[in-house]
Design a protein around this motif. Structure first.
Motif, PDB file in Angstrom:
ATOM      1  N   MET A   1       0.844  -1.175   0.000  1.00  0.00           N
ATOM      2  CA  MET A   1       0.000   0.000   0.000  1.00  0.00           C
ATOM      3  C   MET A   1       0.894   1.245   0.000  1.00  0.00           C
ATOM      4  SD  MET A   1      -2.714   1.194   2.888  1.00  0.00           S
ATOM      5  CE  MET A   1      -4.320   1.188   2.180  1.00  0.00           C
ATOM      6  N   HIS A   2       0.619   2.170  -0.899  1.00  0.00           N
ATOM      7  CA  HIS A   2       1.411   3.397  -1.011  1.00  0.00           C
ATOM      8  C   HIS A   2       0.828   4.456  -0.089  1.00  0.00           C
ATOM      9  CE1 HIS A   2       3.821   6.531  -2.791  1.00  0.00           C
ATOM     10  NE2 HIS A   2       2.737   7.238  -3.017  1.00  0.00           N
ATOM     11  N   LYS A   3       1.655   4.995   0.790  1.00  0.00           N
ATOM     12  CA  LYS A   3       1.224   6.037   1.714  1.00  0.00           C
ATOM     13  C   LYS A   3       1.737   7.387   1.222  1.00  0.00           C
ATOM     14  CE  LYS A   3       1.166   7.348   6.523  1.00  0.00           C
ATOM     15  NZ  LYS A   3       1.604   7.067   7.861  1.00  0.00           N
ATOM     16  N   GLN A   4       0.812   8.356   1.062  1.00  0.00           N
ATOM     17  CA  GLN A   4       1.184   9.680   0.599  1.00  0.00           C
ATOM     18  C   GLN A   4       1.995  10.398   1.675  1.00  0.00           C
ATOM     19  OE1 GLN A   4      -2.138  12.014  -0.628  1.00  0.00           O
ATOM     20  NE2 GLN A   4      -0.902  13.746  -1.228  1.00  0.00           N
ATOM     21  N   GLN A   5       3.064  11.071   1.247  1.00  0.00           N
ATOM     22  CA  GLN A   5       3.915  11.786   2.187  1.00  0.00           C
ATOM     23  C   GLN A   5       3.188  13.025   2.700  1.00  0.00           C
ATOM     24  OE1 GLN A   5       7.691  12.734   0.557  1.00  0.00           O
ATOM     25  NE2 GLN A   5       8.493  13.561   2.448  1.00  0.00           N
ATOM     26  N   GLN A   6       3.307  13.270   3.999  1.00  0.00           N
ATOM     27  CA  GLN A   6       2.673  14.409   4.657  1.00  0.00           C
ATOM     28  C   GLN A   6       3.322  15.710   4.195  1.00  0.00           C
ATOM     29  OE1 GLN A   6       0.167  13.907   6.849  1.00  0.00           O
ATOM     30  NE2 GLN A   6      -0.156  15.994   7.494  1.00  0.00           N
ATOM     31  N   ILE A   7       2.516  16.701   3.837  1.00  0.00           N
ATOM     32  CA  ILE A   7       3.011  18.018   3.441  1.00  0.00           C
ATOM     33  C   ILE A   7       3.262  18.824   4.714  1.00  0.00           C
ATOM     34  CG2 ILE A   7       2.406  20.166   2.247  1.00  0.00           C
ATOM     35  CD1 ILE A   7       0.581  18.467   0.447  1.00  0.00           C
ATOM     36  N   PRO A   8       4.409  19.491   4.822  1.00  0.00           N
ATOM     37  CA  PRO A   8       4.667  20.311   6.006  1.00  0.00           C
ATOM     38  C   PRO A   8       3.581  21.382   6.173  1.00  0.00           C
ATOM     39  CG  PRO A   8       6.647  20.116   4.655  1.00  0.00           C
ATOM     40  CD  PRO A   8       5.525  19.516   3.879  1.00  0.00           C
ATOM     41  N   GLN A   9       3.285  21.717   7.419  1.00  0.00           N
ATOM     42  CA  GLN A   9       2.202  22.649   7.714  1.00  0.00           C
ATOM     43  C   GLN A   9       2.379  23.991   7.003  1.00  0.00           C
ATOM     44  OE1 GLN A   9       1.950  24.405  11.646  1.00  0.00           O
ATOM     45  NE2 GLN A   9      -0.273  24.106  11.636  1.00  0.00           N
ATOM     46  N   SER A  10       3.583  24.544   7.014  1.00  0.00           N
ATOM     47  CA  SER A  10       3.788  25.847   6.374  1.00  0.00           C
ATOM     48  C   SER A  10       3.487  25.787   4.881  1.00  0.00           C
ATOM     49  CB  SER A  10       5.210  26.358   6.615  1.00  0.00           C
ATOM     50  OG  SER A  10       6.154  25.453   6.077  1.00  0.00           O
ATOM     51  N   ARG A  11       3.878  24.705   4.228  1.00  0.00           N
ATOM     52  CA  ARG A  11       3.599  24.531   2.796  1.00  0.00           C
ATOM     53  C   ARG A  11       2.104  24.341   2.572  1.00  0.00           C
ATOM     54  NH1 ARG A  11       3.505  25.875  -1.995  1.00  0.00           N
ATOM     55  NH2 ARG A  11       3.506  24.244  -3.567  1.00  0.00           N
ATOM     56  N   ARG A  12       1.455  23.563   3.445  1.00  0.00           N
ATOM     57  CA  ARG A  12       0.013  23.344   3.328  1.00  0.00           C
ATOM     58  C   ARG A  12      -0.730  24.676   3.478  1.00  0.00           C
ATOM     59  NH1 ARG A  12      -0.352  19.394   6.802  1.00  0.00           N
ATOM     60  NH2 ARG A  12      -1.059  20.674   8.534  1.00  0.00           N
ATOM     61  N   HIS A  13      -0.293  25.536   4.399  1.00  0.00           N
ATOM     62  CA  HIS A  13      -0.912  26.845   4.579  1.00  0.00           C
ATOM     63  C   HIS A  13      -0.800  27.673   3.307  1.00  0.00           C
ATOM     64  CE1 HIS A  13      -0.926  27.049   9.269  1.00  0.00           C
ATOM     65  NE2 HIS A  13      -1.531  25.970   8.800  1.00  0.00           N
ATOM     66  N   GLU A  14       0.370  27.670   2.682  1.00  0.00           N
ATOM     67  CA  GLU A  14       0.555  28.393   1.415  1.00  0.00           C
ATOM     68  C   GLU A  14      -0.394  27.857   0.347  1.00  0.00           C
ATOM     69  OE1 GLU A  14       4.641  27.926   0.283  1.00  0.00           O
ATOM     70  OE2 GLU A  14       5.389  28.943   2.083  1.00  0.00           O
ATOM     71  N   MET A  15      -0.517  26.548   0.294  1.00  0.00           N
ATOM     72  CA  MET A  15      -1.365  25.913  -0.714  1.00  0.00           C
ATOM     73  C   MET A  15      -2.846  26.217  -0.461  1.00  0.00           C
ATOM     74  SD  MET A  15       0.724  22.311  -1.044  1.00  0.00           S
ATOM     75  CE  MET A  15      -0.241  21.621  -2.391  1.00  0.00           C
ATOM     76  N   ILE A  16      -3.246  26.279   0.800  1.00  0.00           N
ATOM     77  CA  ILE A  16      -4.631  26.620   1.140  1.00  0.00           C
ATOM     78  C   ILE A  16      -4.937  28.038   0.654  1.00  0.00           C
ATOM     79  CG2 ILE A  16      -6.194  27.164   3.054  1.00  0.00           C
ATOM     80  CD1 ILE A  16      -4.909  24.777   4.576  1.00  0.00           C
ATOM     81  N   ILE A  17      -4.034  28.965   0.899  1.00  0.00           N
ATOM     82  CA  ILE A  17      -4.236  30.353   0.461  1.00  0.00           C
ATOM     83  C   ILE A  17      -4.299  30.431  -1.063  1.00  0.00           C
ATOM     84  CG2 ILE A  17      -3.185  32.656   0.409  1.00  0.00           C
ATOM     85  CD1 ILE A  17      -2.201  32.019   3.315  1.00  0.00           C
TER      86      ILE A  17
END
Length: 126
Positions: A1-17
């Motif tokens: 089973m392939h597990k997706q790598q967790q995106i760092p919080q700061s990068r996720r915040h940028e992506m949300i914006i």
């Protein structure tokens, strides 16, 4: 089973914006699916970004601050641009015929109601 790598919080915040700039509003559920994280993680992200003033947190999701999609209170919306709304109602008055049925929100425009012809059988449904 392939597990997706967790995106760092700061990068996720940028992506949300970035997503908010593209879409205007995103739901919590859409973000959960997009980032493959828990709803709690997204709620924490949104709360933090809201606290920083970078987004506006709404029930079920978020939008950009000062967005036209902002969920304003009814009392504020009711009086916002009221003169313009009254002018539109008066223009539309000329298109109302006897025996028409009008559907309005919780309160029909007063100038419109005052201008209905006496004896006119127009039905106003709020």
């Amino acid at each position: 089973m392939h597990k997706q790598q967790q995106i760092p919080q700061s990068r996720r915040h940028e992506m949300i914006i970035t997503l908010l700039r593209q879409e205007g509003f995103v739901t919590t559920e859409a973000l959960v699916q997009h980032f493959n994280v828990t709803p709690q993680t997204i709620r924490r992200d949104l709360n933090e970004l809201d606290h920083q003033g970078k987004i506006s947190r709404h029930h079920g999701g978020a939008g950009l601050p000062n967005s036209s999609i902002e969920n304003t209170r009814y009392g504020e919306r009711k009086h916002h641009l009221s003169a313009e709304k009254d002018r539109i109602a008066m223009i539309r008055l000329g298109h109302i015929a006897d025996i028409d049925t009008l559907f309005t929100d919780a309160q029909p425009p007063i100038p419109l109601m005052e201008q209905l012809k006496p004896g006119q059988t127009t039905v106003v449904v709020c």
